[in-house]
Design a protein around this motif. Structure first.
Motif, PDB file in Angstrom:
ATOM      1  N   CYS A 286      -0.812  -6.975  -1.689  1.00 11.43           N
ATOM      2  CA  CYS A 286      -0.821  -5.663  -2.320  1.00 11.43           C
ATOM      3  C   CYS A 286      -1.217  -5.803  -3.795  1.00 11.43           C
TER       4      CYS A 286
ATOM      5  N   THR B 248       6.034  -5.604   2.499  1.00 14.97           N
ATOM      6  CA  THR B 248       4.583  -5.741   2.324  1.00 14.97           C
ATOM      7  C   THR B 248       3.967  -6.584   3.444  1.00 14.97           C
TER       8      THR B 248
ATOM      9  N   ASN C 228       5.945  -2.312  -5.633  1.00 15.91           N
ATOM     10  CA  ASN C 228       5.937  -1.910  -4.226  1.00 15.91           C
ATOM     11  C   ASN C 228       4.574  -2.177  -3.586  1.00 15.91           C
ATOM     12  N   ALA C 229       4.435  -1.758  -2.327  1.00 17.42           N
ATOM     13  CA  ALA C 229       3.212  -2.051  -1.572  1.00 17.42           C
ATOM     14  C   ALA C 229       1.983  -1.381  -2.173  1.00 17.42           C
TER      15      ALA C 229
ATOM     16  N   VAL D  91       3.125  -4.083   6.087  1.00 17.87           N
ATOM     17  CA  VAL D  91       1.999  -3.264   5.618  1.00 17.87           C
ATOM     18  C   VAL D  91       0.696  -4.031   5.798  1.00 17.87           C
TER      19      VAL D  91
ATOM     20  N   PRO E   7      10.329  -6.996  -0.830  1.00 15.59           N
ATOM     21  CA  PRO E   7       8.945  -7.480  -0.707  1.00 15.59           C
ATOM     22  C   PRO E   7       8.533  -7.802   0.729  1.00 15.59           C
TER      23      PRO E   7
ATOM     24  N   SER F 145       0.362  -8.193  -6.984  1.00 21.86           N
ATOM     25  CA  SER F 145       1.213  -9.257  -6.454  1.00 21.86           C
ATOM     26  C   SER F 145       0.872 -10.594  -7.090  1.00 21.86           C
TER      27      SER F 145
ATOM     28  N   LEU G 219       2.630 -12.263  -2.177  1.00 25.03           N
ATOM     29  CA  LEU G 219       3.503 -11.103  -2.387  1.00 25.03           C
ATOM     30  C   LEU G 219       4.373 -11.309  -3.617  1.00 25.03           C
TER      31      LEU G 219
END
Ligand code: GDP
Ligand code: MG
Length: 379
Positions: free
Chosen positions: A8, A130, A116-117, A133, A127, A11, A109
């Motif tokens: 994401c 993610t 956040n994502a 996601v 985390p 990160s 990550l």
């Protein structure tokens, strides 16, 4: 070999890439800094046979430092993986196309749980969310490719009476997917389904998790929760160490658990480096960046390193370079398969090989990590 750096926004992907390659890339604390895919050369670290064989090597396609061989792999920083990316959110899914070539992925990550994502600041964010996601977005991308391939294959299967698995495997060969992969995926789901893509992703794009920003105090507890073979990582620390090494301030071999001060440092620099030693190296054994590359390629993807030479007596190529090349091949590769990766048209002339004990080895002999071999041809 190409490795995709995914994750994401914010990160630490660009920092990871820069640390691993020391290439100049834009690093900033706002989303979508990396618009175009960034590439660089990183290195795998393996024991060089020069130590065991008691020779001084002269590497050509790799480099040797203190008996450790550094083997280049291409790294690609893939930005824009936010929730909904496959539907065009954020940068959309254009960047995903660059991942087709990747042998595996490193998911960077933010283990501190501070972003956040979507890459926005959020305190106490979990985390590990993610991971879902990211997997979802990649699966949806593969699903798109697979259902297109399926439509094409269905039409061809009708007209040409060729089994659908065969056609589908051919359509998806760009992802490194074989007919038997398709067969096992089809037992679990239909080619249009998310589950089908999940199976293909597992085969085509194994993911290693880099729990980044491990230097921050919030990260430890999150890292322990994530598990899944995640590697504790501090891209920023690795970058600082490599920069200091580059400027002759310290002696540091990437991936090691320490460094030695050799140049003049001011108080601020000394404090910063000692903090890295205390918070990262002493606690986790390394910054994790090198570990991520090595674990992904040698453990998850199952590669080994083999050193081909033209003369086993001299351990050199025809020009006298000792242990010139390090070859990356999958575990289980036979001598013949290895020979084919070096010379494409060996069909008639290939007769076998010699190992460092000067013993003959056959075409079907499976190579092992660190092997040095001379390939024999009929004159
Ligand atoms: N504390 C800490 N911060 C990091 C680390 N890696 C990256 N960062 C910071 O996180 C922010 C985003 O990093 P960047 O590499 O641009 O993230 P990207 O959007 O994923 O490419 C920057 O402010 C970096 O300095 C790390 O290992 N530790
Ligand atoms: Mg970036």
């Amino acid at each position: 070999m190409l490795i995709g750096i995914v994750g994401c926004p914010n990160s630490g992907k660009s920092t990871f890439l820069k640390a691993a390659t020391l290439a100049e890339v834009e690093i900033a604390n706002y989303p979508f800094t990396t618009v175009k895919p960034n590439q660089g050369m990183g290195y795998l670290k393996a024991e060089c046979p020069c130590k065991k064989l008691g020779v001084k090597c002269n590497p050509q396609n790799s480099k040797c430092e203190d008996g450790m061989r550094f083997i280049p792999v291409k790294l690609l920083d893939v930005a824009g993986l936010v929730p909904g990316a496959h539907e065009g959110k954020g940068l959309g899914n254009q960047f995903l196309g660059d991942l087709i070539q990747a042998s595996g992925l490193i998911h960077v990550l933010d283990a501190s749980g501070k972003t956040n994502a979507e890459g926005k600041p959020e305190d106490g964010y979990d985390p590990s969310k993610t991971i879902e996601v990211l997997e979802y977005e990649i699966d949806e991308w593969i699903k798109g490719i697979a259902s297109k391939a399926n439509e094409k294959s269905k039409k061809l299967a009708e007209t040409q009476k060729i089994p659908i698995e065969k056609l589908l495997a051919k359509q998806l060969s760009g992802l490194g997917i074989t007919e038997s992969d398709i067969k096992s995926a089809m037992k679990k789901a239909e080619p249009e389904d998310h589950g089908f893509a999940t199976v293909l992703r597992g085969i085509s794009k194994p993911i290693l998790i880099a729990a980044n920003k491990i230097d921050l105090s919030e990260s430890k507890a999150n890292f322990e929760k994530i598990n899944k073979g995640a590697i504790p990582c501090s891209a920023e620390s690795e970058l600082a160490l490599r920069e200091a090494e580059k400027h002759d301030m310290i002696k540091y071999v990437p991936g090691s658990r320490g460094f030695e001060v050799v140049g003049n440092l001011n108080e601020k620099q000394k404090d910063a480096l000692e903090l890295i030693r205390k918070d990262v190296l002493d606690k986790y054994g390394s910054t994790g960046v090198q570990d991520c590359l090595n674990k992904l390629v040698f453990e998850k993807l199952g590669y080994i390193v083999v050193y081909p030479v033209a003369s086993i007596n001299k351990l050199s190529d025809t020009k006298g370079n000792v242990l010139p090349d390090a070859g990356l091949v999958r575990k289980g590769t036979t001598l013949r398969e290895f020979a084919e990766t070096i010379h494409t048209d060996i069909a008639d002339s290939f007769i076998g090989g010699l190992d460092t004990d000067k013993k003959k080895i056959g075409a079907d002999h499976e190579l092992e990590n660190g092997d040095v071999v001379e390939i024999l041809f009929r004159k």
